[in-house]
Design a protein around this motif. Structure first.
Motif: not given
Length: 137
Positions: A57-58, A118-123
């Motif tokens: 999606k991103n 990490k991207f998912v967790m940060d988002s």
């Protein structure tokens, strides 16, 4: 701020409190008739469905990452239990040089998945420290 997820989204993360995925390095023995004919080293990734869909999606944010683009283009969905499966390496096991290549492919794949997690967790606002505290208190 922690994002609110549906039960399905939480289930698709596979981890209790955050994303979980796998990288496997397997020795595949090919058996022909009554003997082992060849051995191959295979590196395969299983990415949890939520992470894969969220990254897809991103996708534009990762336009400069050839590895992520290849992963998104070449993964196959194998259902909720296996997620998105991608082959990162396959080589005829003829010596230790092939094992070294397979181990490097597994390390690259692990690093890539950690970057995605990490991207998912940060988002989503998932804090690793909070997860650690929850299980240590």
């Amino acid at each position: 701020m922690k994002a609110k997820l549906t039960k399905q989204q939480i289930d698709e993360l596979w981890g209790q409190d955050g994303p979980y995925s796998e990288v496997r390095l397997v020795i595949e023995k090919r058996i022909l008739d009554d003997q082992i004919s060849r051995e191959f080293l295979v590196v395969e990734t299983n990415i949890n469905p939520f992470t894969f869909k969220f990254i897809k999606k991103n996708r534009k944010l990762f336009k400069d990452s050839e590895m992520i683009q290849q992963l998104l283009n070449n993964s196959e969905y194998r259902g909720p239990a296996f997620g998105y499966v991608s082959n990162a390496f396959c080589g005829h096991y003829t010596g230790e040089d092939v094992m070294e290549k397979a181990e490097k492919a597994a390390a690259r794949s692990s690093k890539l998945i950690i970057e995605l997690h990490k991207f998912v967790m940060d988002s989503l606002g998932i804090d690793k420290k909070d997860i650690y505290r929850k299980y240590m208190s």
